[in-house]
Design a protein around this motif. Structure first.
Motif, PDB file in Angstrom:
ATOM      1  N   VAL A 282       3.943  18.691  34.814  1.00  0.00           N
ATOM      2  CA  VAL A 282       4.378  17.498  35.563  1.00  0.00           C
ATOM      3  C   VAL A 282       3.180  16.580  35.792  1.00  0.00           C
ATOM      4  N   PHE A 283       2.046  17.172  36.193  1.00  0.00           N
ATOM      5  CA  PHE A 283       0.821  16.410  36.433  1.00  0.00           C
ATOM      6  C   PHE A 283       0.393  15.668  35.168  1.00  0.00           C
TER       7      PHE A 283
ATOM      8  N   GLU B  52     -13.625   5.660  34.492  1.00  0.00           N
ATOM      9  CA  GLU B  52     -14.085   6.208  35.772  1.00  0.00           C
ATOM     10  C   GLU B  52     -13.439   7.581  35.982  1.00  0.00           C
ATOM     11  N   PRO B  53     -14.228   8.632  36.188  1.00  0.00           N
ATOM     12  CA  PRO B  53     -13.658   9.972  36.372  1.00  0.00           C
ATOM     13  C   PRO B  53     -12.651  10.010  37.533  1.00  0.00           C
ATOM     14  N   GLY B  54     -11.486  10.617  37.269  1.00  0.00           N
ATOM     15  CA  GLY B  54     -10.475  10.763  38.307  1.00  0.00           C
ATOM     16  C   GLY B  54      -9.655   9.519  38.591  1.00  0.00           C
ATOM     17  N   VAL B  55      -9.865   8.445  37.802  1.00  0.00           N
ATOM     18  CA  VAL B  55      -9.133   7.189  38.016  1.00  0.00           C
ATOM     19  C   VAL B  55      -8.635   6.671  36.677  1.00  0.00           C
ATOM     20  N   ILE B  56      -7.374   6.264  36.660  1.00  0.00           N
ATOM     21  CA  ILE B  56      -6.792   5.640  35.473  1.00  0.00           C
ATOM     22  C   ILE B  56      -6.274   4.277  35.916  1.00  0.00           C
ATOM     23  N   ARG B  57      -6.795   3.239  35.299  1.00  0.00           N
ATOM     24  CA  ARG B  57      -6.352   1.869  35.629  1.00  0.00           C
ATOM     25  C   ARG B  57      -5.587   1.316  34.430  1.00  0.00           C
ATOM     26  N   TYR B  58      -4.534   0.561  34.729  1.00  0.00           N
ATOM     27  CA  TYR B  58      -3.763  -0.048  33.648  1.00  0.00           C
ATOM     28  C   TYR B  58      -2.919  -1.188  34.182  1.00  0.00           C
ATOM     29  N   THR B  59      -2.350  -1.938  33.259  1.00  0.00           N
ATOM     30  CA  THR B  59      -1.409  -2.998  33.604  1.00  0.00           C
ATOM     31  C   THR B  59      -0.033  -2.547  33.140  1.00  0.00           C
ATOM     32  N   ALA B  60       0.935  -2.650  34.032  1.00  0.00           N
ATOM     33  CA  ALA B  60       2.325  -2.347  33.687  1.00  0.00           C
ATOM     34  C   ALA B  60       3.128  -3.629  33.820  1.00  0.00           C
ATOM     35  N   VAL B  61       4.163  -3.743  33.024  1.00  0.00           N
ATOM     36  CA  VAL B  61       5.045  -4.903  33.121  1.00  0.00           C
ATOM     37  C   VAL B  61       6.398  -4.424  33.632  1.00  0.00           C
ATOM     38  N   GLU B  62       6.788  -4.956  34.785  1.00  0.00           N
ATOM     39  CA  GLU B  62       8.113  -4.679  35.346  1.00  0.00           C
ATOM     40  C   GLU B  62       9.041  -5.817  34.927  1.00  0.00           C
ATOM     41  N   ARG B  63      10.218  -5.478  34.457  1.00  0.00           N
ATOM     42  CA  ARG B  63      11.184  -6.494  34.059  1.00  0.00           C
ATOM     43  C   ARG B  63      12.351  -6.505  35.057  1.00  0.00           C
ATOM     44  N   PHE B  64      12.526  -7.659  35.688  1.00  0.00           N
ATOM     45  CA  PHE B  64      13.630  -7.846  36.622  1.00  0.00           C
ATOM     46  C   PHE B  64      14.695  -8.696  35.946  1.00  0.00           C
TER      47      PHE B  64
ATOM     48  N   GLU C 255       3.616  20.926  43.928  1.00  0.00           N
ATOM     49  CA  GLU C 255       3.330  22.306  44.297  1.00  0.00           C
ATOM     50  C   GLU C 255       4.300  23.236  43.592  1.00  0.00           C
ATOM     51  N   PRO C 256       3.819  24.435  43.269  1.00  0.00           N
ATOM     52  CA  PRO C 256       4.700  25.399  42.608  1.00  0.00           C
ATOM     53  C   PRO C 256       5.952  25.654  43.448  1.00  0.00           C
ATOM     54  N   ASP C 257       7.084  25.778  42.763  1.00  0.00           N
ATOM     55  CA  ASP C 257       8.367  26.022  43.421  1.00  0.00           C
ATOM     56  C   ASP C 257       9.167  26.946  42.498  1.00  0.00           C
ATOM     57  N   GLY C 258       9.039  28.256  42.707  1.00  0.00           N
ATOM     58  CA  GLY C 258       9.669  29.197  41.789  1.00  0.00           C
ATOM     59  C   GLY C 258       9.013  29.068  40.432  1.00  0.00           C
TER      60      GLY C 258
ATOM     61  N   ALA D  93      -6.797  17.379  42.368  1.00  0.00           N
ATOM     62  CA  ALA D  93      -6.076  18.663  42.263  1.00  0.00           C
ATOM     63  C   ALA D  93      -4.694  18.403  41.663  1.00  0.00           C
ATOM     64  N   LEU D  94      -3.610  18.757  42.357  1.00  0.00           N
ATOM     65  CA  LEU D  94      -2.251  18.507  41.860  1.00  0.00           C
ATOM     66  C   LEU D  94      -1.612  17.334  42.608  1.00  0.00           C
ATOM     67  N   SER D  95      -2.410  16.331  42.937  1.00  0.00           N
ATOM     68  CA  SER D  95      -1.913  15.122  43.589  1.00  0.00           C
ATOM     69  C   SER D  95      -2.349  13.907  42.792  1.00  0.00           C
ATOM     70  N   LEU D  96      -1.502  12.875  42.836  1.00  0.00           N
ATOM     71  CA  LEU D  96      -1.807  11.583  42.232  1.00  0.00           C
ATOM     72  C   LEU D  96      -1.517  10.544  43.294  1.00  0.00           C
ATOM     73  N   TYR D  97      -2.366   9.548  43.393  1.00  0.00           N
ATOM     74  CA  TYR D  97      -2.116   8.506  44.384  1.00  0.00           C
ATOM     75  C   TYR D  97      -2.797   7.217  43.940  1.00  0.00           C
ATOM     76  N   GLY D  98      -2.382   6.136  44.560  1.00  0.00           N
ATOM     77  CA  GLY D  98      -2.990   4.861  44.231  1.00  0.00           C
ATOM     78  C   GLY D  98      -2.268   3.719  44.894  1.00  0.00           C
ATOM     79  N   GLU D  99      -2.524   2.540  44.364  1.00  0.00           N
ATOM     80  CA  GLU D  99      -1.929   1.338  44.913  1.00  0.00           C
ATOM     81  C   GLU D  99      -1.547   0.402  43.780  1.00  0.00           C
ATOM     82  N   VAL D 100      -0.430  -0.252  43.950  1.00  0.00           N
ATOM     83  CA  VAL D 100       0.043  -1.261  43.020  1.00  0.00           C
ATOM     84  C   VAL D 100      -0.045  -2.601  43.734  1.00  0.00           C
ATOM     85  N   ARG D 101      -0.610  -3.567  43.062  1.00  0.00           N
ATOM     86  CA  ARG D 101      -0.673  -4.931  43.607  1.00  0.00           C
ATOM     87  C   ARG D 101       0.195  -5.813  42.724  1.00  0.00           C
TER      88      ARG D 101
END
Length: 147
Positions: free
Chosen positions: A19-20, A46-58, A100-103, A78-86
């Motif tokens: 999943v990660f 940059e280690p631990g950071v992935i930057r990119y541009t995404a296009v949202e279509r409305f 987190e593991p679940d079964g 670890a097993l977390s991802l976080y960030g901010e979208v502007r």
């Protein structure tokens, strides 16, 4: 400015590492987020950071479309991802996925913290919630081999 917090927990029939890996590939968000139609300018310098541009279509009234380019910074820990979208219109969204593991699979906790001008707040929160729920369903289908 208006603030909204949207949370959702769901199960995926795949190991947390799988999943990660899927969630750290910007190209995976095409279709994973029903609004994202393209990804470009991926930067992993940059280690631990992935930057990119995404296009949202409305789509409006099934006739008009608006392509909204957004800058994304995805941080991993670890097993977390976080960030901010502007996004244009002074819309900001902090996001976090905790895995987190679940079964034999993974429990995914998805949290969105949305800030938007009050005129756009209801629309932005509604779109974010729809995407959040669809993303859970699509991710579970993609990684479990269903659909």
């Amino acid at each position: 400015m208006s603030n909204s917090v949207l949370t959702h927990e769901f199960h995926v029939d795949a190991a947390p590492e799988k999943v990660f890996e899927h969630l750290t590939a910007p190209e995976s968000y095409i279709g994973l987020s029903p609004l994202v139609v393209a990804v470009s300018d991926v930067d992993r310098s940059e280690p631990g950071v992935i930057r990119y541009t995404a296009v949202e279509r409305f789509r409006f009234l099934r006739i008009f479309t608006y392509d909204n380019p957004i800058k994304v910074a995805l941080h991993t820990e670890a097993l977390s991802l976080y960030g901010e979208v502007r996004s244009p219109g002074r819309i900001r969204m902090a996001y976090r996925f905790d895995l987190e593991p679940d079964g034999t699979g993974t429990r995914v906790s998805d949290r969105l913290d949305l800030t938007a001008p009050w005129l756009l707040a209801g629309f932005a929160a509604g779109q974010a919630r729809n995407v959040q729920l669809a993303r859970a369903r699509i991710l579970a289908q993609r990684l479990s081999g269903v659909g």
